[in-house]
Scaffold this active site. Structure first.
Site, PDB file in Angstrom:
ATOM      1  N   HIS A 109      58.848  44.515  68.598  1.00  0.00           N
ATOM      2  CA  HIS A 109      59.958  43.573  68.378  1.00  0.00           C
ATOM      3  C   HIS A 109      59.860  42.306  69.223  1.00  0.00           C
ATOM      4  CE1 HIS A 109      61.703  46.459  65.794  1.00  0.00           C
ATOM      5  NE2 HIS A 109      62.409  47.147  66.658  1.00  0.00           N
ATOM      6  N   HIS A 178      68.428  44.034  63.526  1.00  0.00           N
ATOM      7  CA  HIS A 178      68.322  45.428  63.961  1.00  0.00           C
ATOM      8  C   HIS A 178      69.704  46.071  64.158  1.00  0.00           C
ATOM      9  CE1 HIS A 178      66.514  48.959  65.594  1.00  0.00           C
ATOM     10  NE2 HIS A 178      65.351  48.391  65.881  1.00  0.00           N
ATOM     11  N   ALA A 179      70.610  45.835  63.210  1.00  0.00           N
ATOM     12  CA  ALA A 179      71.932  46.467  63.305  1.00  0.00           C
ATOM     13  C   ALA A 179      71.816  47.975  63.100  1.00  0.00           C
ATOM     14  CB  ALA A 179      72.878  45.871  62.272  1.00  0.00           C
ATOM     15  N   GLU A 309      65.906  48.021  58.261  1.00  0.00           N
ATOM     16  CA  GLU A 309      65.393  46.727  58.709  1.00  0.00           C
ATOM     17  C   GLU A 309      64.422  46.175  57.676  1.00  0.00           C
ATOM     18  OE1 GLU A 309      64.011  47.443  62.960  1.00  0.00           O
ATOM     19  OE2 GLU A 309      64.723  49.396  62.300  1.00  0.00           O
TER      20      GLU A 309
END
Length: 344
Positions: A109, A178-179, A309
């Protein structure tokens, strides 16, 4: 009509410059969403159940301090490259680039200080907010000055996230949000009663460090066949799975299509994911361990949330047969994801 409000959410620690972090609240009749200028983080997302009652369905923190400490990317935009790059290394035009290793032997990430940990410049729109930043050449080891725009807009029951980027040197890029969702409401114990479907005929098997092996495997006859809705808890048991943290391979068309749907029968809430992206990482919060104190003093144990995602395939920069993750000067990276909420 969408209302847009902005307010001060907090101030960054002095050692990080002490700048003000703003919060933007977007409200329609059926959805309320709050987003920070730090990491473009979705801190709150309220939707209605079948009785018309709002609940917050994303994990996160009540204060800025929660987001400035270590946490698993709750609600944030991650980049330059979402997901994992094997050994944090890639070669482009004969030159090798080495990134920071922040996930065992791999880079995850965006590295040590990815897009999730930096302040973005906001611009309020009639129905949303656009965040901009310039990621300088060499940031986290990536080449090129990269201009990035992330735009959130809300219309009725639909939240749209658009990602755009331009570079002056060839660079890999793959952006996502990225919830972590729980349609029963954040703080609920698990997601086992959620029904999940993903429109994918194939997925990427991974090694023990979660890097794709390179095989593109058919879902048919496996626990990864989610083309028909499955009740998550029963499905994990049936196939002896510890959870999902895998890329599902979507149709290779750069057009909006429905790629995933999650339904929570007890509340009637449904979330649909539509995107232009070639992949979707389905993650079931396997690494949550109850150690973080979230909103309203909630704790977040294993499998208490899921992520969907939308992104390019993991480690694509090292796998020529995966969809290309490289952006050239003069081109524009432009992807959109739509989250559609309903209740019945």
């Amino acid at each position: 009509m969408t209302e847009v409000e902005r307010e001060v959410f907090g101030q960054m620690p002095q050692e990080e410059g002490g700048a003000v972090v703003e919060k933007f609240r977007l409200k329609s009749d059926s959805v309320k969403v709050e987003i920070l200028s730090l990491g473009c983080i979705i801190t709150t997302l309220e939707t209605k159940d079948r009785d018309g009652k709002f609940s917050d369905i994303v994990l996160g923190f009540d204060t800025l301090e929660g987001y400035t400490r270590k946490h698993p990317f709750f609600g944030a935009v991650v980049g330059r490259v979402a997901n994992r790059i094997a050994k944090g290394r890639f070669t482009m035009d004969g030159k090798e680039y080495q990134l920071f290793l922040n996930n065992g032997p791999n880079s995850l990430h965006g590295g040590a200080r990815g897009f999730d940990k930096v302040l973005w410049s906001p611009q309020v729109l009639p129905n949303g907010v656009c965040f901009f930043r310039l990621s300088p050449d060499g940031e986290e080891g990536y080449p090129g000055d990269l201009k990035v725009w992330v735009t959130y807009t809300l219309s009725g029951r639909e939240l749209t996230i658009n990602y755009r980027a331009q570079t002056n040197k060839m660079t890999p890029i793959s952006l996502t949000n990225h919830a972590y969702f729980n349609l029963a409401g954040q703080g609920s114990r698990d997601i086992y009663d959620h029904e999940v479907s993903i429109e994918a005929d194939s997925y990427l098997p991974v090694d023990d460090t979660k890097i794709p092996t390179g095989e593109v495997a058919a879902v048919q006859g496996t626990g990864f066949d989610l083309r028909q809705p499955v009740e998550l808890g029963k499905h994990l048991q049936k196939f002896h799975l510890d959870g999902f943290d895998h890329n599902f391979c979507l149709q290779q068309v750069h057009a909006r299509r429905l790629v995933a749907r999650v339904r929570h029968p007890p509340t009637g809430r449904t979330m649909e994911v539509h995107t232009t992206q070639p992949g979707i990482q389905f993650y079931t919060g396997n690494n949550l361990d109850g150690s973080l104190k979230g909103k309203d003093a909630a704790v977040y144990p294993k499998h208490s949330a899921f992520c969907l995602e939308t992104q390019n395939w993991p480690d694509a920069v090292n796998k020529p047969h995966f969809p290309s993750v490289l952006l050239q000067p003069g081109e524009e990276y432009n992807h959109t994801t739509w989250l559609l909420f309903s209740a019945a």
